[in-house]
Design a protein around this motif. Structure first.
Motif, PDB file in Angstrom:
ATOM      1  N   GLY A  56       8.684  52.153 -61.339  1.00 61.14           N
ATOM      2  CA  GLY A  56       9.195  50.869 -61.748  1.00 61.14           C
ATOM      3  C   GLY A  56       8.411  49.634 -61.394  1.00 61.14           C
ATOM      4  N   VAL A  57       8.279  49.309 -60.125  1.00 60.49           N
ATOM      5  CA  VAL A  57       7.719  48.016 -59.746  1.00 60.49           C
ATOM      6  C   VAL A  57       6.662  48.169 -58.665  1.00 60.49           C
ATOM      7  CG1 VAL A  57       9.841  46.773 -60.323  1.00 60.49           C
ATOM      8  CG2 VAL A  57       9.482  47.555 -57.989  1.00 60.49           C
ATOM      9  N   ASN A  58       5.829  47.154 -58.567  1.00 55.33           N
ATOM     10  CA  ASN A  58       4.833  47.068 -57.511  1.00 55.33           C
ATOM     11  C   ASN A  58       5.314  45.972 -56.568  1.00 55.33           C
ATOM     12  OD1 ASN A  58       2.617  46.139 -55.963  1.00 55.33           O
ATOM     13  ND2 ASN A  58       1.205  46.998 -57.447  1.00 55.33           N
TER      14      ASN A  58
ATOM     15  N   GLN B 155      13.286  58.678 -47.201  1.00 61.68           N
ATOM     16  CA  GLN B 155      11.868  58.797 -46.851  1.00 61.68           C
ATOM     17  C   GLN B 155      11.005  58.853 -48.115  1.00 61.68           C
ATOM     18  OE1 GLN B 155      10.703  59.017 -43.260  1.00 61.68           O
ATOM     19  NE2 GLN B 155      12.616  57.909 -43.434  1.00 61.68           N
ATOM     20  N   ALA B 156      11.404  58.073 -49.125  1.00 60.14           N
ATOM     21  CA  ALA B 156      10.731  58.092 -50.426  1.00 60.14           C
ATOM     22  C   ALA B 156       9.964  56.782 -50.651  1.00 60.14           C
ATOM     23  CB  ALA B 156      11.747  58.287 -51.543  1.00 60.14           C
ATOM     24  N   LEU B 157       9.151  56.779 -51.703  1.00 59.44           N
ATOM     25  CA  LEU B 157       8.385  55.597 -52.075  1.00 59.44           C
ATOM     26  C   LEU B 157       9.268  54.385 -52.276  1.00 59.44           C
ATOM     27  CD1 LEU B 157       5.925  57.109 -54.703  1.00 59.44           C
ATOM     28  CD2 LEU B 157       5.332  56.266 -52.439  1.00 59.44           C
ATOM     29  N   ASP B 158       8.703  53.201 -52.032  1.00 61.55           N
ATOM     30  CA  ASP B 158       9.462  51.974 -52.171  1.00 61.55           C
ATOM     31  C   ASP B 158       9.471  51.435 -53.599  1.00 61.55           C
ATOM     32  OD1 ASP B 158       6.772  51.389 -52.158  1.00 61.55           O
ATOM     33  OD2 ASP B 158       6.950  49.633 -50.898  1.00 61.55           O
ATOM     34  N   GLN B 159       8.663  51.958 -54.508  1.00 61.35           N
ATOM     35  CA  GLN B 159       8.567  51.410 -55.848  1.00 61.35           C
ATOM     36  C   GLN B 159       9.597  51.970 -56.811  1.00 61.35           C
ATOM     37  OE1 GLN B 159       5.474  52.410 -54.345  1.00 61.35           O
ATOM     38  NE2 GLN B 159       3.979  50.880 -54.878  1.00 61.35           N
ATOM     39  N   ARG B 160      10.359  52.907 -56.440  1.00 59.86           N
ATOM     40  CA  ARG B 160      11.314  53.508 -57.354  1.00 59.86           C
ATOM     41  C   ARG B 160      12.604  52.750 -57.277  1.00 59.86           C
ATOM     42  NH1 ARG B 160       8.794  57.743 -59.596  1.00 59.86           N
ATOM     43  NH2 ARG B 160       7.307  58.760 -58.299  1.00 59.86           N
TER      44      ARG B 160
ATOM     45  N   THR C 226      17.285  33.247 -61.634  1.00 58.02           N
ATOM     46  CA  THR C 226      16.809  34.608 -61.401  1.00 58.02           C
ATOM     47  C   THR C 226      16.644  34.817 -59.899  1.00 58.02           C
ATOM     48  OG1 THR C 226      15.650  34.604 -63.506  1.00 58.02           O
ATOM     49  CG2 THR C 226      14.910  36.204 -61.869  1.00 58.02           C
ATOM     50  N   ASP C 227      17.080  35.976 -59.421  1.00 59.47           N
ATOM     51  CA  ASP C 227      17.004  36.268 -57.985  1.00 59.47           C
ATOM     52  C   ASP C 227      15.647  36.804 -57.562  1.00 59.47           C
ATOM     53  OD1 ASP C 227      19.630  35.516 -57.250  1.00 59.47           O
ATOM     54  OD2 ASP C 227      20.403  37.421 -58.014  1.00 59.47           O
ATOM     55  N   ILE C 228      14.998  37.596 -58.429  1.00 62.61           N
ATOM     56  CA  ILE C 228      13.747  38.229 -58.023  1.00 62.61           C
ATOM     57  C   ILE C 228      12.928  38.615 -59.252  1.00 62.61           C
ATOM     58  CG2 ILE C 228      14.749  40.542 -57.902  1.00 62.61           C
ATOM     59  CD1 ILE C 228      13.051  40.971 -55.339  1.00 62.61           C
ATOM     60  N   ILE C 229      11.619  38.474 -59.127  1.00 64.39           N
ATOM     61  CA  ILE C 229      10.721  38.979 -60.161  1.00 64.39           C
ATOM     62  C   ILE C 229       9.687  39.877 -59.495  1.00 64.39           C
ATOM     63  CG2 ILE C 229      11.040  37.122 -61.834  1.00 64.39           C
ATOM     64  CD1 ILE C 229       8.445  35.859 -60.837  1.00 64.39           C
ATOM     65  N   PHE C 230       9.345  40.952 -60.191  1.00 61.49           N
ATOM     66  CA  PHE C 230       8.398  41.938 -59.702  1.00 61.49           C
ATOM     67  C   PHE C 230       7.214  42.039 -60.647  1.00 61.49           C
ATOM     68  CE2 PHE C 230      12.566  43.591 -58.381  1.00 61.49           C
ATOM     69  CZ  PHE C 230      12.350  43.844 -57.038  1.00 61.49           C
ATOM     70  N   GLN C 231       6.157  42.586 -60.142  1.00 58.26           N
ATOM     71  CA  GLN C 231       5.026  43.008 -60.971  1.00 58.26           C
ATOM     72  C   GLN C 231       5.284  44.453 -61.368  1.00 58.26           C
ATOM     73  OE1 GLN C 231       1.178  42.497 -59.123  1.00 58.26           O
ATOM     74  NE2 GLN C 231       0.381  44.264 -60.182  1.00 58.26           N
ATOM     75  N   LYS C 232       5.066  44.777 -62.637  1.00 55.52           N
ATOM     76  CA  LYS C 232       5.250  46.148 -63.094  1.00 55.52           C
ATOM     77  C   LYS C 232       4.157  47.040 -62.505  1.00 55.52           C
ATOM     78  CE  LYS C 232       5.829  48.950 -67.143  1.00 55.52           C
ATOM     79  NZ  LYS C 232       6.853  49.105 -68.099  1.00 55.52           N
TER      80      LYS C 232
ATOM     81  N   PHE D 113       6.219  37.026 -51.833  1.00 55.74           N
ATOM     82  CA  PHE D 113       5.892  38.066 -50.872  1.00 55.74           C
ATOM     83  C   PHE D 113       4.795  38.886 -51.521  1.00 55.74           C
ATOM     84  CE2 PHE D 113       6.249  41.974 -48.489  1.00 55.74           C
ATOM     85  CZ  PHE D 113       6.614  41.546 -47.225  1.00 55.74           C
ATOM     86  N   THR D 114       3.580  38.821 -50.959  1.00 55.49           N
ATOM     87  CA  THR D 114       2.439  39.462 -51.609  1.00 55.49           C
ATOM     88  C   THR D 114       1.608  40.274 -50.620  1.00 55.49           C
ATOM     89  OG1 THR D 114       0.776  37.727 -51.276  1.00 55.49           O
ATOM     90  CG2 THR D 114       2.265  37.453 -53.137  1.00 55.49           C
ATOM     91  N   ASP D 115       0.893  41.229 -51.176  1.00 54.54           N
ATOM     92  CA  ASP D 115      -0.117  41.953 -50.416  1.00 54.54           C
ATOM     93  C   ASP D 115      -1.388  41.109 -50.361  1.00 54.54           C
ATOM     94  OD1 ASP D 115       1.612  44.076 -50.097  1.00 54.54           O
ATOM     95  OD2 ASP D 115       0.672  45.330 -51.632  1.00 54.54           O
ATOM     96  N   VAL D 116      -2.315  41.502 -49.508  1.00 55.87           N
ATOM     97  CA  VAL D 116      -3.542  40.726 -49.344  1.00 55.87           C
ATOM     98  C   VAL D 116      -4.553  40.931 -50.464  1.00 55.87           C
ATOM     99  CG1 VAL D 116      -3.348  40.593 -46.847  1.00 55.87           C
ATOM    100  CG2 VAL D 116      -4.661  42.458 -47.869  1.00 55.87           C
ATOM    101  N   ASP D 117      -4.349  41.911 -51.309  1.00 57.87           N
ATOM    102  CA  ASP D 117      -5.309  42.151 -52.384  1.00 57.87           C
ATOM    103  C   ASP D 117      -4.976  41.411 -53.675  1.00 57.87           C
ATOM    104  OD1 ASP D 117      -3.103  43.707 -52.972  1.00 57.87           O
ATOM    105  OD2 ASP D 117      -4.237  45.533 -53.369  1.00 57.87           O
ATOM    106  N   VAL D 118      -4.045  40.458 -53.609  1.00 55.69           N
ATOM    107  CA  VAL D 118      -3.702  39.626 -54.765  1.00 55.69           C
ATOM    108  C   VAL D 118      -4.724  38.500 -54.877  1.00 55.69           C
ATOM    109  CG1 VAL D 118      -1.965  38.045 -55.704  1.00 55.69           C
ATOM    110  CG2 VAL D 118      -1.260  40.175 -54.601  1.00 55.69           C
TER     111      VAL D 118
END
Length: 139
Positions: free
Chosen positions: A105-107, A134-139, A93-99, A70-75
């Motif tokens: 925490g994660v991008n 209503q907070a950021l999704d990266q935390r 492993t269930d999931i890996i994130f970009q720091k 699952f990626t954004d278009v700027d990858v």
């Protein structure tokens, strides 16, 4: 992404195609020229809610234990990533994130995830928390 991001999308797809055979991936994309009245598809609460709901929907649509990106278009892809993702996910492993940053925490602009009940539970919780706080999704 929205119409302003089409050049980034085209570059991402071209880099993906140049770095691995087209048979190695199936592209599924959403073009959103307006997301809940904020006149853009990138950033803000409507985007956070949309992305977390879209991830839950994607988990519904793939086979059990299937791994997907699952990626954004700027990858941009500079080398084939299929094997890298497989190597990272090989032990169940269930999931890996970009720091993101040290204080955030994660991008969620680049993730690989496996369709498991734990992963689904995690994203159901994330979506509910974004709605509640209503907070950021990266935390």
């Amino acid at each position: 992404y929205d119409s302003k991001f089409v050049p980034l999308r085209d570059y991402m797809v071209a880099s993906m195609e140049a770095s691995q055979p087209a048979s190695a991936f199936q592209l599924q994309e959403d073009i959103l020229d307006d997301l809940k009245g904020n006149n853009r598809a990138g950033g803000g609460m409507p985007t956070y809610l949309y992305k977390s709901a879209k991830i839950c929907k994607a988990l519904d649509e793939v086979d059990k234990d299937e791994v997907f990106l699952f990626t954004d278009v700027d990858v941009q892809y500079f080398q084939p990533i299929h094997q890298i993702v497989e190597d990272c996910m090989v032990n169940g492993t269930d999931i890996i994130f970009q720091k993101e940053f040290e204080d955030i925490g994660v991008n969620i602009g680049f993730m690989a995830m496996r369709n498991t009940s734990a992963c689904r539970g995690f994203w159901d919780y994330v979506h509910a928390e974004i709605s509640r706080t209503q907070a950021l999704d990266q935390r």
